[in-house]
Each structure stands twice: as structure tokens, then as C-alpha cells.
Design a protein around this motif. Structure first.
Motif, PDB file in Angstrom:
ATOM      1  N   THR A   8       0.841  -1.190   0.000  1.00  0.00           N
ATOM      2  CA  THR A   8       0.000   0.000   0.000  1.00  0.00           C
ATOM      3  C   THR A   8       0.881   1.248   0.000  1.00  0.00           C
ATOM      4  OG1 THR A   8      -0.059   0.170   2.410  1.00  0.00           O
ATOM      5  CG2 THR A   8      -1.760  -1.218   1.360  1.00  0.00           C
ATOM      6  N   LYS A  26       0.810   3.505   2.176  1.00  0.00           N
ATOM      7  CA  LYS A  26       1.271   3.660   3.560  1.00  0.00           C
ATOM      8  C   LYS A  26       2.504   2.793   3.817  1.00  0.00           C
ATOM      9  CE  LYS A  26      -0.590   3.658   8.254  1.00  0.00           C
ATOM     10  NZ  LYS A  26      -1.798   3.454   9.074  1.00  0.00           N
ATOM     11  N   GLU A  27       2.499   1.556   3.313  1.00  0.00           N
ATOM     12  CA  GLU A  27       3.653   0.664   3.479  1.00  0.00           C
ATOM     13  C   GLU A  27       4.862   1.183   2.706  1.00  0.00           C
ATOM     14  OE1 GLU A  27       1.823  -3.780   4.097  1.00  0.00           O
ATOM     15  OE2 GLU A  27       1.508  -2.833   2.138  1.00  0.00           O
ATOM     16  N   THR A  74       5.501   4.282   1.877  1.00  0.00           N
ATOM     17  CA  THR A  74       5.977   5.482   2.568  1.00  0.00           C
ATOM     18  C   THR A  74       6.784   5.105   3.803  1.00  0.00           C
ATOM     19  OG1 THR A  74       4.139   6.800   1.735  1.00  0.00           O
ATOM     20  CG2 THR A  74       5.251   7.625   3.702  1.00  0.00           C
ATOM     21  N   ALA A  75       6.269   4.153   4.587  1.00  0.00           N
ATOM     22  CA  ALA A  75       6.989   3.722   5.789  1.00  0.00           C
ATOM     23  C   ALA A  75       8.347   3.126   5.434  1.00  0.00           C
ATOM     24  CB  ALA A  75       6.154   2.710   6.574  1.00  0.00           C
ATOM     25  N   SER A 101      10.439   6.490   3.196  1.00  0.00           N
ATOM     26  CA  SER A 101      10.434   7.921   3.519  1.00  0.00           C
ATOM     27  C   SER A 101      11.699   8.423   4.213  1.00  0.00           C
ATOM     28  CB  SER A 101       9.204   8.282   4.349  1.00  0.00           C
ATOM     29  OG  SER A 101       9.254   7.642   5.607  1.00  0.00           O
ATOM     30  N   ASN A 157      -1.005   3.905  -4.278  1.00  0.00           N
ATOM     31  CA  ASN A 157      -0.320   2.681  -3.868  1.00  0.00           C
ATOM     32  C   ASN A 157       0.816   2.324  -4.821  1.00  0.00           C
ATOM     33  OD1 ASN A 157      -2.001   2.321  -1.624  1.00  0.00           O
ATOM     34  ND2 ASN A 157      -3.527   1.261  -2.856  1.00  0.00           N
TER      35      ASN A 157
END
Length: 125
Positions: free
Chosen positions: A25, A27-28, A30-31, A34, A83
Motif C-alpha cells: 500500500t 502507507k507501506e 511510505t513507511a 520515507s 499505492n
């Protein structure tokens, strides 16, 4: 007992394709990226091997060496859109074009990189 063991094998090995087809995703991604990340590109049986240094400022730099000995330099910008990992490299076959990739989980520290239905290879960290 043998049936239970056989069922366990089917359940375990049957789960791998589902894992491999599960896209990371936004979010994944980015984590993972980043704060910057060193990625290993390709490897045995992939036709190439290399490294890519992803910087938290949205730039990346690295290179791959093809099995035939050719070296391709990678440099440019990246960002996460939805995503997808989107990149614009200065050189290579898609120089100057934005390519947005889906990263399908291939293991705890690796992904199959896809552009639509086209398999672009393996990234690991």
C-alpha cells in the motif's frame, strides 16, 4: 496423520502465491522509503544485479549490471502516488518518462516490481 501433514503443506505453499500477489500500500511504501533506503536490484536468475540508494529528499541513484556485462546508471526522482512507487530516471530505456510501479510482496524483505502486467524485476532490502 499423513493427511494432516499433506494438508498443512498445501496450506503453507498455497499461501505463497497470495503473498506474492499482495501489493504494498502507499502507507507501506511510505513507511519503507520515507527515511531513505538501500535497495538491492535483481539477483540470481533475474538477468541483472545492482543497487539503488533511495534518498528521503525524493532522489535516487544507483546502477545495475546486466548479465551480458552492460552497466546501466540509474539517477532521478521518485515519489509515492496512491499505492504506487513512481519514478522518473534520467537514463535507461524509459529516460525522462514517469513510470509508476506496483510493488508486490515476494517475501518479508522483497518485492516483484510490476508496471501494469509487465514484470520489471526484483527489489530487496
Amino acid at each position: 496423520m499423513k493427511r494432516i501433514a499433506a494438508l498443512a503443506v498445501v496450506l503453507v505453499f498455497g499461501a505463497f502465491p497470495a503473498i506474492a500477489a499482495t501489493a504494498m500500500t502507499g502507507k507501506e511504501l511510505t513507511a519503507l522509503l520515507s527515511n531513505g533506503k538501500e535497495l538491492t536490484l535483481g539477483g540470481p536468475k533475474e538477468g541483472y544485479a545492482g543497487m539503488l540508494s533511495i534518498s528521503k529528499d525524493g532522489t535516487a541513484k544507483g546502477q545495475v549490471k546486466l548479465d551480458n556485462g552492460d552497466v546501466i546508471l540509474i539517477e532521478g526522482k521518485w515519489h509515492i502516488a496512491g499505492n504506487k512507487f513512481c519514478r522518473t530516471w534520467k537514463g535507461g530505456r524509459d529516460a525522462g518518462k514517469e513510470i509508476c510501479e506496483t510493488w508486490n510482496k515476494a517475501g518479508p524483505n522483497s518485492v516483484r516490481v510490476m508496471n501494469g502486467k509487465r514484470d520489471l524485476g526484483l527489489n530487496s532490502w
